[in-house]
Design a protein around this motif. Sequence first.
Motif, PDB file in Angstrom:
ATOM      1  N   LEU A  79       0.830  -1.205   0.000  1.00  0.00           N
ATOM      2  CA  LEU A  79       0.000   0.000   0.000  1.00  0.00           C
ATOM      3  C   LEU A  79       0.866   1.258   0.000  1.00  0.00           C
ATOM      4  CD1 LEU A  79      -2.841  -0.949   2.532  1.00  0.00           C
ATOM      5  CD2 LEU A  79      -2.922  -1.002   0.042  1.00  0.00           C
ATOM      6  N   GLU A  80       1.961   1.213   0.748  1.00  0.00           N
ATOM      7  CA  GLU A  80       2.867   2.366   0.783  1.00  0.00           C
ATOM      8  C   GLU A  80       3.504   2.606  -0.579  1.00  0.00           C
ATOM      9  OE1 GLU A  80       5.627   1.442   3.855  1.00  0.00           O
ATOM     10  OE2 GLU A  80       4.262   1.993   5.486  1.00  0.00           O
ATOM     11  N   LYS A  81       3.941   1.547  -1.229  1.00  0.00           N
ATOM     12  CA  LYS A  81       4.591   1.694  -2.534  1.00  0.00           C
ATOM     13  C   LYS A  81       3.618   2.185  -3.602  1.00  0.00           C
ATOM     14  CE  LYS A  81       8.430  -1.583  -2.075  1.00  0.00           C
ATOM     15  NZ  LYS A  81       9.098  -2.782  -2.647  1.00  0.00           N
ATOM     16  N   LEU A  82       2.376   1.733  -3.519  1.00  0.00           N
ATOM     17  CA  LEU A  82       1.381   2.137  -4.516  1.00  0.00           C
ATOM     18  C   LEU A  82       0.717   3.458  -4.171  1.00  0.00           C
ATOM     19  CD1 LEU A  82      -0.463  -1.254  -5.244  1.00  0.00           C
ATOM     20  CD2 LEU A  82       1.500  -0.257  -6.420  1.00  0.00           C
ATOM     21  N   ARG A  83       1.003   3.964  -2.964  1.00  0.00           N
ATOM     22  CA  ARG A  83       0.339   5.160  -2.453  1.00  0.00           C
ATOM     23  C   ARG A  83      -1.180   4.952  -2.443  1.00  0.00           C
ATOM     24  NH1 ARG A  83       4.303   6.970  -5.709  1.00  0.00           N
ATOM     25  NH2 ARG A  83       2.959   7.698  -7.384  1.00  0.00           N
ATOM     26  N   ALA A  84      -1.574   3.739  -2.094  1.00  0.00           N
ATOM     27  CA  ALA A  84      -2.986   3.382  -2.002  1.00  0.00           C
ATOM     28  C   ALA A  84      -3.417   3.414  -0.542  1.00  0.00           C
ATOM     29  CB  ALA A  84      -3.219   1.987  -2.585  1.00  0.00           C
ATOM     30  N   ARG A  85      -4.635   3.837  -0.302  1.00  0.00           N
ATOM     31  CA  ARG A  85      -5.110   3.958   1.076  1.00  0.00           C
ATOM     32  C   ARG A  85      -5.651   2.650   1.636  1.00  0.00           C
ATOM     33  NH1 ARG A  85      -8.374   9.343  -0.448  1.00  0.00           N
ATOM     34  NH2 ARG A  85      -8.793   7.960  -2.200  1.00  0.00           N
ATOM     35  N   ASN A  86      -6.003   1.723   0.765  1.00  0.00           N
ATOM     36  CA  ASN A  86      -6.548   0.442   1.229  1.00  0.00           C
ATOM     37  C   ASN A  86      -6.427  -0.577   0.106  1.00  0.00           C
ATOM     38  OD1 ASN A  86      -8.878   0.915  -0.524  1.00  0.00           O
ATOM     39  ND2 ASN A  86      -9.497   2.409   1.024  1.00  0.00           N
ATOM     40  N   ARG A  87      -6.825  -1.830   0.389  1.00  0.00           N
ATOM     41  CA  ARG A  87      -6.670  -2.904  -0.596  1.00  0.00           C
ATOM     42  C   ARG A  87      -7.605  -2.730  -1.788  1.00  0.00           C
ATOM     43  NH1 ARG A  87      -6.113  -7.430   2.417  1.00  0.00           N
ATOM     44  NH2 ARG A  87      -6.641  -8.925   0.784  1.00  0.00           N
ATOM     45  N   VAL A  88      -8.698  -1.986  -1.618  1.00  0.00           N
ATOM     46  CA  VAL A  88      -9.584  -1.720  -2.755  1.00  0.00           C
ATOM     47  C   VAL A  88      -8.840  -0.898  -3.801  1.00  0.00           C
ATOM     48  CG1 VAL A  88     -11.719  -0.640  -3.521  1.00  0.00           C
ATOM     49  CG2 VAL A  88     -11.658  -1.845  -1.337  1.00  0.00           C
ATOM     50  N   GLU A  89      -8.194   0.186  -3.358  1.00  0.00           N
ATOM     51  CA  GLU A  89      -7.436   1.015  -4.292  1.00  0.00           C
ATOM     52  C   GLU A  89      -6.265   0.226  -4.875  1.00  0.00           C
ATOM     53  OE1 GLU A  89      -6.249   4.762  -2.717  1.00  0.00           O
ATOM     54  OE2 GLU A  89      -8.302   5.486  -2.458  1.00  0.00           O
ATOM     55  N   ALA A  90      -5.608  -0.593  -4.054  1.00  0.00           N
ATOM     56  CA  ALA A  90      -4.496  -1.397  -4.552  1.00  0.00           C
ATOM     57  C   ALA A  90      -4.968  -2.357  -5.644  1.00  0.00           C
ATOM     58  CB  ALA A  90      -3.860  -2.175  -3.403  1.00  0.00           C
ATOM     59  N   THR A  91      -6.148  -2.934  -5.448  1.00  0.00           N
ATOM     60  CA  THR A  91      -6.716  -3.843  -6.443  1.00  0.00           C
ATOM     61  C   THR A  91      -6.992  -3.110  -7.751  1.00  0.00           C
ATOM     62  OG1 THR A  91      -7.688  -5.326  -4.810  1.00  0.00           O
ATOM     63  CG2 THR A  91      -8.711  -5.291  -6.994  1.00  0.00           C
ATOM     64  N   LEU A  92      -7.532  -1.907  -7.651  1.00  0.00           N
ATOM     65  CA  LEU A  92      -7.831  -1.124  -8.858  1.00  0.00           C
ATOM     66  C   LEU A  92      -6.544  -0.796  -9.616  1.00  0.00           C
ATOM     67  CD1 LEU A  92     -10.497   1.365  -7.444  1.00  0.00           C
ATOM     68  CD2 LEU A  92     -10.905  -0.673  -8.831  1.00  0.00           C
ATOM     69  N   ILE A  93      -5.511  -0.445  -8.872  1.00  0.00           N
ATOM     70  CA  ILE A  93      -4.230  -0.127  -9.504  1.00  0.00           C
ATOM     71  C   ILE A  93      -3.652  -1.362 -10.185  1.00  0.00           C
ATOM     72  CG2 ILE A  93      -1.833   0.549  -9.043  1.00  0.00           C
ATOM     73  CD1 ILE A  93      -2.982   2.311  -6.744  1.00  0.00           C
ATOM     74  N   ALA A  94      -3.737  -2.495  -9.510  1.00  0.00           N
ATOM     75  CA  ALA A  94      -3.215  -3.739 -10.078  1.00  0.00           C
ATOM     76  C   ALA A  94      -3.950  -4.109 -11.356  1.00  0.00           C
ATOM     77  CB  ALA A  94      -3.335  -4.867  -9.050  1.00  0.00           C
ATOM     78  N   ARG A  95      -5.261  -3.989 -11.336  1.00  0.00           N
ATOM     79  CA  ARG A  95      -6.041  -4.351 -12.523  1.00  0.00           C
ATOM     80  C   ARG A  95      -5.785  -3.408 -13.682  1.00  0.00           C
ATOM     81  NH1 ARG A  95     -11.804  -6.032  -9.586  1.00  0.00           N
ATOM     82  NH2 ARG A  95     -11.039  -8.014  -8.751  1.00  0.00           N
ATOM     83  N   GLU A  96      -5.515  -2.139 -13.371  1.00  0.00           N
ATOM     84  CA  GLU A  96      -5.183  -1.194 -14.437  1.00  0.00           C
ATOM     85  C   GLU A  96      -3.819  -1.547 -15.049  1.00  0.00           C
ATOM     86  OE1 GLU A  96      -5.269   2.286 -16.903  1.00  0.00           O
ATOM     87  OE2 GLU A  96      -6.794   1.057 -15.911  1.00  0.00           O
ATOM     88  N   ALA A  97      -2.891  -1.964 -14.211  1.00  0.00           N
ATOM     89  CA  ALA A  97      -1.553  -2.265 -14.695  1.00  0.00           C
ATOM     90  C   ALA A  97      -1.474  -3.609 -15.405  1.00  0.00           C
ATOM     91  CB  ALA A  97      -0.565  -2.240 -13.515  1.00  0.00           C
ATOM     92  N   TRP A  98      -2.205  -4.610 -14.886  1.00  0.00           N
ATOM     93  CA  TRP A  98      -2.060  -5.972 -15.387  1.00  0.00           C
ATOM     94  C   TRP A  98      -3.289  -6.506 -16.121  1.00  0.00           C
ATOM     95  CZ3 TRP A  98      -0.351  -7.134  -9.782  1.00  0.00           C
ATOM     96  CH2 TRP A  98       0.971  -6.733  -9.599  1.00  0.00           C
ATOM     97  N   GLY A  99      -4.385  -5.744 -16.077  1.00  0.00           N
ATOM     98  CA  GLY A  99      -5.612  -6.226 -16.687  1.00  0.00           C
ATOM     99  C   GLY A  99      -6.458  -6.989 -15.677  1.00  0.00           C
ATOM    100  N   ASP A 100      -7.716  -7.260 -16.015  1.00  0.00           N
ATOM    101  CA  ASP A 100      -8.622  -7.907 -15.086  1.00  0.00           C
ATOM    102  C   ASP A 100      -8.182  -9.306 -14.705  1.00  0.00           C
ATOM    103  OD1 ASP A 100     -10.222  -5.717 -15.023  1.00  0.00           O
ATOM    104  OD2 ASP A 100     -11.645  -6.430 -16.532  1.00  0.00           O
ATOM    105  N   GLY A 101      -7.390  -9.946 -15.566  1.00  0.00           N
ATOM    106  CA  GLY A 101      -6.933 -11.289 -15.253  1.00  0.00           C
ATOM    107  C   GLY A 101      -5.808 -11.313 -14.238  1.00  0.00           C
ATOM    108  N   THR A 102      -5.179 -10.155 -14.003  1.00  0.00           N
ATOM    109  CA  THR A 102      -4.032  -9.987 -13.096  1.00  0.00           C
ATOM    110  C   THR A 102      -3.056 -11.137 -13.239  1.00  0.00           C
ATOM    111  OG1 THR A 102      -5.233 -10.991 -11.247  1.00  0.00           O
ATOM    112  CG2 THR A 102      -5.317  -8.591 -11.510  1.00  0.00           C
TER     113      THR A 102
END
Length: 214
Positions: free
Chosen positions: A191-214
């Motif tokens: 969360l610190e590295k992604l500057r995300a406030r919670n796992r929901v935001e981290a999930t959104l960032i991951a899906r944007e970077a890697w696609g829905d299939g992650t």
Amino acid sequence: MKIRVVLADDHPIYREGLARSIAEGEDFTVAGEAASAAEAVALVEAARPDLALLDISMPGGGIAAAAEIHRRFPEVRIVMLTVSEADHDVMAAMKAGAVGYVLKGVSATELLAILREIAAGHSHVSPALAARLLTAMQASGKNDAAPGVQDLTRREEDILRHVARGLSNKEVAIALGLREKTVKHYMTTILEKLRARNRVEATLIAREAWGDGT
């Protein structure tokens, strides 16, 4: 063991119908009902439920109630059930500690399925709202998805990919052969590295970077 839910909404007819719908789920029990933010916080303190289901537009404000509940009872998982699709409400709810944001148009069956997932440690934001939330996050300049993801170690990336698929910390730990406390520690760093406030935001960032299939 049944999933214990408290719900807060200032519209009596809707609240009563919602309570009946939840109680009809064999694995749920309604631990109490509230009509304001103050009542919701007091009810959570008295009942110590698994889930707190809150409306945003009730006296005292659902987001304020969420923040207070999260501060005092972090073990209670908070879900917003609202008609608001405003980006600022979604972001404020996540910042306040909500792990679910559900629109009132869902059916009772859909709602119970979502609540089961959240009680199991997952998070949920309506897909349409999730896409807009990510756009708003990026526009605000608070998150830059690609550099943050690229900064992750291989182990952190593995954990985030599992989280982005909807797994709880316990499930990630089992899948990767780690202790649950170790996964929690990794998630703090992620969360610190992604500057995300919670796992929901981290999930959104991951899906944007890697696609829905992650």
